[in-house]
Design an enzyme around this catalytic site. Structure first.
Site, mmCIF file in Angstrom:
data_model
loop_
_atom_site.group_PDB
_atom_site.id
_atom_site.type_symbol
_atom_site.label_atom_id
_atom_site.label_comp_id
_atom_site.label_asym_id
_atom_site.label_seq_id
_atom_site.Cartn_x
_atom_site.Cartn_y
_atom_site.Cartn_z
ATOM 1 C CG ASN A 1 -1.669 1.255 1.460
ATOM 2 O OD1 ASN A 1 -1.786 2.069 0.549
ATOM 3 N ND2 ASN A 1 -2.204 1.434 2.655
ATOM 4 C CG HIS B 1 -5.491 2.192 5.690
ATOM 5 N ND1 HIS B 1 -4.993 3.128 6.556
ATOM 6 C CD2 HIS B 1 -4.518 1.276 5.497
ATOM 7 C CE1 HIS B 1 -3.745 2.780 6.871
ATOM 8 N NE2 HIS B 1 -3.432 1.670 6.237
ATOM 9 C CD GLU C 1 -3.212 -2.329 7.873
ATOM 10 O OE1 GLU C 1 -2.111 -2.587 7.382
ATOM 11 O OE2 GLU C 1 -3.888 -1.335 7.568
ATOM 12 N N GLY D 1 3.258 2.360 10.683
ATOM 13 C CA GLY D 1 4.266 3.394 10.434
ATOM 14 C C GLY D 1 5.093 3.774 11.656
ATOM 15 C CB SER E 1 5.760 -1.681 11.892
ATOM 16 O OG SER E 1 5.446 -0.319 12.148
ATOM 17 N N GLY F 1 2.916 -1.168 4.252
ATOM 18 C CA GLY F 1 2.960 0.229 3.832
ATOM 19 C C GLY F 1 4.370 0.631 3.448
ATOM 20 N N GLY F 2 5.088 1.210 4.391
ATOM 21 C CA GLY F 2 6.421 1.774 4.128
ATOM 22 C C GLY F 2 7.353 0.831 3.384
HETATM 23 P P1 PGA Z 1 3.205 0.347 7.540
HETATM 24 O O1 PGA Z 1 1.706 0.554 7.047
HETATM 25 O O2 PGA Z 1 3.679 -0.967 6.973
HETATM 26 O O3 PGA Z 1 3.968 1.523 6.982
HETATM 27 O O4 PGA Z 1 3.178 0.327 9.033
HETATM 28 C C1 PGA Z 1 0.829 -0.526 7.007
HETATM 29 C C2 PGA Z 1 -0.530 -0.076 6.532
HETATM 30 O O5 PGA Z 1 -0.969 1.008 6.921
HETATM 31 O O6 PGA Z 1 -1.184 -0.799 5.764
#
Ligand code: PGA
Length: 253
Positions: free
Chosen positions: A9, A92, A162, A168, A207, A228-229
């Protein structure tokens, strides 16, 4: 046996130049067919990405509840599909917080996406305050119960657990906490949809990195990851897909 799904994402990140990252991700997805891979992108990049890497499922990060109409700035599921999206994320936590989206709206978005033939990843998760108050399971199973679309079925819908405080932040729950929550989500799914709950994938997100993917993906009832990241570059994302593939090999012998 549920196939693992590792989905990226990009959120509000990326440009046309960053689409080069998808080339190696698409190649890895072909090399590791035991895992399903997809990348949700900002709407501006979907058509370009779908044309660039036709074998890699490209997704949207959100869709509107309606199929068309006077909703300035919004994008419908049929438009996303027309651009080349094959799936979408809905609910989300960033949208639940920033756009005040509530469970009924999330449910309607999932239904709108399904009407257009898109796969759906429906996100749920508790805040830190809710966890500290001992309400995490109640909040999450409540979100599942209230936002699950009518006609929910494992061939088009996945749930992503999540925890908001893990997104994040570099913080992750223990694998025992993850396994317990995924068990609770699956129990709620059983109540709502019966036997098909055993086939529905429940992903973990928050994360996830190359360093913790193997551990998180092997926790009980975890059927993949929403990333995400670490999905922004092939270098960080591919090892997560590889971790999913390695677990699949370990399980199937
Ligand atoms: P993250 O985001 O991997 O950067 O923590 C996950 C998400 O929000 O789907």
């Amino acid at each position: 046996m549920r196939r693992k799904l590792v989905a990226g994402n990009w959120k509000m990140n990326g440009s046309r130049a960053s689409l080069v990252e998808l080339d190696d991700i698409a190649a890895a997805a072909v090399r590791l067919p035991q895992v399903d891979v997809g990348i949700a992108l900002p709407a501006t990049l979907i058509a370009l990405a779908a044309e660039r890497v036709p074998a890699l499922p490209i997704g949207a990060e959100d869709v509107h509840t309606n199929d068309q109409g006077a909703h300035t700035g919004e994008i419908s599921a049929s438009m996303m599909r027309d651009a080349g999206a094959r799936f979408t994320i809905v609910g989300h936590s960033e949208r639940r917080a920033d756009q005040h989206e509530h469970d009924l709206q999330v449910k309607q978005k999932a239904e709108a996406a399904h009407r257009q033939g898109l796969g759906v990843i429906l996100c749920v998760g508790e805040t830190l305050a809710e966890r500290d108050a001992g309400r995490a399971e109640q909040v999450v199973t409540g979100q599942v119960a209230e936002s699950l679309p009518d006609g929910a079925a494992s061939d088009w819908l996945s749930i992503a657990y999540e925890p908001v405080w893990a997104i994040g932040t570099g913080r992750t729950p223990t694998t025992a906490n993850v396994a317990a929550m995924h068990g609770a989500v699956r129990a709620e799914l059983r109540r709502k949809i019966g036997a098909d709950a055993e086939q529905m994938r429940v992903l973990y997100g928050g994360s996830v990195t190359a360093a913790n993917a193997a551990e998180l993906l092997s926790a009980g009832d975890v059927d993949g990851a929403l990333v995400g990241g670490a999905s922004l570059t092939a270098e960080k994302f591919i090892p997560i897909v590889e971790a999913g593939a390695a677990i699949d090999r370990a399980i199937s012998g």
